[in-house]
Motif scaffolding. Sequence first.
Motif, mmCIF file in Angstrom:
data_model
loop_
_atom_site.group_PDB
_atom_site.id
_atom_site.type_symbol
_atom_site.label_atom_id
_atom_site.label_comp_id
_atom_site.label_asym_id
_atom_site.label_seq_id
_atom_site.Cartn_x
_atom_site.Cartn_y
_atom_site.Cartn_z
ATOM 1 N N ALA A 107 0.819 -1.202 -0.084
ATOM 2 C CA ALA A 107 0.050 -0.093 0.055
ATOM 3 C C ALA A 107 0.897 1.178 0.189
ATOM 4 C CB ALA A 107 -0.940 0.096 1.380
ATOM 5 N N GLY A 108 2.031 1.090 0.713
ATOM 6 C CA GLY A 108 2.750 2.468 0.593
ATOM 7 C C GLY A 108 3.501 2.620 -0.688
ATOM 8 N N ASP A 109 3.520 1.725 -1.557
ATOM 9 C CA ASP A 109 3.972 1.776 -3.024
ATOM 10 C C ASP A 109 2.676 2.016 -3.911
ATOM 11 O OD1 ASP A 109 6.537 1.530 -2.444
ATOM 12 O OD2 ASP A 109 6.696 -0.551 -2.921
ATOM 13 N N GLY A 110 1.469 2.301 -3.492
ATOM 14 C CA GLY A 110 0.222 2.811 -4.148
ATOM 15 C C GLY A 110 -0.319 1.454 -4.780
ATOM 16 N N GLY A 111 -0.460 0.231 -4.047
ATOM 17 C CA GLY A 111 -1.081 -1.010 -4.769
ATOM 18 C C GLY A 111 -1.549 -1.627 -3.539
ATOM 19 N N ASP A 112 -2.009 -2.865 -3.935
ATOM 20 C CA ASP A 112 -2.536 -3.814 -2.916
ATOM 21 C C ASP A 112 -2.152 -5.270 -3.566
ATOM 22 O OD1 ASP A 112 -3.813 -5.069 -0.703
ATOM 23 O OD2 ASP A 112 -5.682 -4.659 -1.597
ATOM 24 N N ILE A 113 -2.120 -6.176 -2.689
ATOM 25 C CA ILE A 113 -1.912 -7.601 -3.224
ATOM 26 C C ILE A 113 -3.246 -8.648 -2.476
ATOM 27 C CG2 ILE A 113 -0.508 -8.100 -1.289
ATOM 28 C CD1 ILE A 113 1.282 -9.766 -3.072
ATOM 29 N N GLN A 114 -3.699 -9.275 -3.445
ATOM 30 C CA GLN A 114 -5.043 -10.048 -3.124
ATOM 31 C C GLN A 114 -4.459 -11.586 -3.204
ATOM 32 O OE1 GLN A 114 -8.190 -9.114 -2.425
ATOM 33 N NE2 GLN A 114 -7.184 -6.815 -2.499
ATOM 34 N N TYR A 115 -4.907 -12.320 -2.406
ATOM 35 C CA TYR A 115 -4.521 -13.700 -2.115
ATOM 36 C C TYR A 115 -5.563 -14.381 -3.058
ATOM 37 C CZ TYR A 115 -4.991 -18.241 -0.203
ATOM 38 O OH TYR A 115 -4.893 -19.636 0.009
ATOM 39 N N ARG A 116 -5.266 -15.324 -3.945
ATOM 40 C CA ARG A 116 -6.164 -15.930 -4.878
ATOM 41 C C ARG A 116 -5.995 -17.686 -4.629
ATOM 42 N NH1 ARG A 116 -9.344 -12.204 -6.251
ATOM 43 N NH2 ARG A 116 -8.689 -10.692 -7.417
#
Length: 193
Positions: A138-147
């Motif tokens: 999030a600090g880099d402007g994104g997110d990660i989603q577990y799939r």
Amino acid sequence: MFIETETTPNPSSLKFLPGKTVMGSGTREFSTPEAAEASPLAQAIFDLGDVTNVFFGGDFITVTAAPGVSWTDLKPQVVAILLDHFVSEAPLFMPGSAGGISVPAEDESMLVEERDEDSDIIAQINELLETRVRPAVAGDGGDIQYRGYRDGIVHLQMQGACSGCPSSTATLKHGIEGLLKHYVPEVVEVRAA
């Protein structure tokens, strides 16, 4: 009102900080103008014509410019749209549309079928993602989603500035994979979904 901007590791993306909550919970990514129809704000940004992705985080909006587009020209236009939106206190989403959702319905095909016997491993993976990985991403402007997780392989999807970032493969392979392997010995590999 003042909107700050931050660069991201992805040179095509800028992170805009309005100083207010954007999403009360969850995140939302719009990767097409059609998807952006659910949000007047995302739609207005896509209507600029030089945008390929809009991402809403908890307290930021990340915008990704089309290849070859100069942020010198695009940034003031995005800031003007954001100012209009937040000053007018317009709704973030159209009435009846889904707000913050972690797995949009159109992405369900990307989920990996999991086994019940892996539930403890999956819980450990999700705990690490929530406490250590998501805040950094999030600090880099994104997110990660577990799939999903199956047979030692964790499937993750990068979003926002991270989805098209040149260093996203390194982040997945060297950062996240190393962290997960260290704390969850059953993990043998992390793959982009």
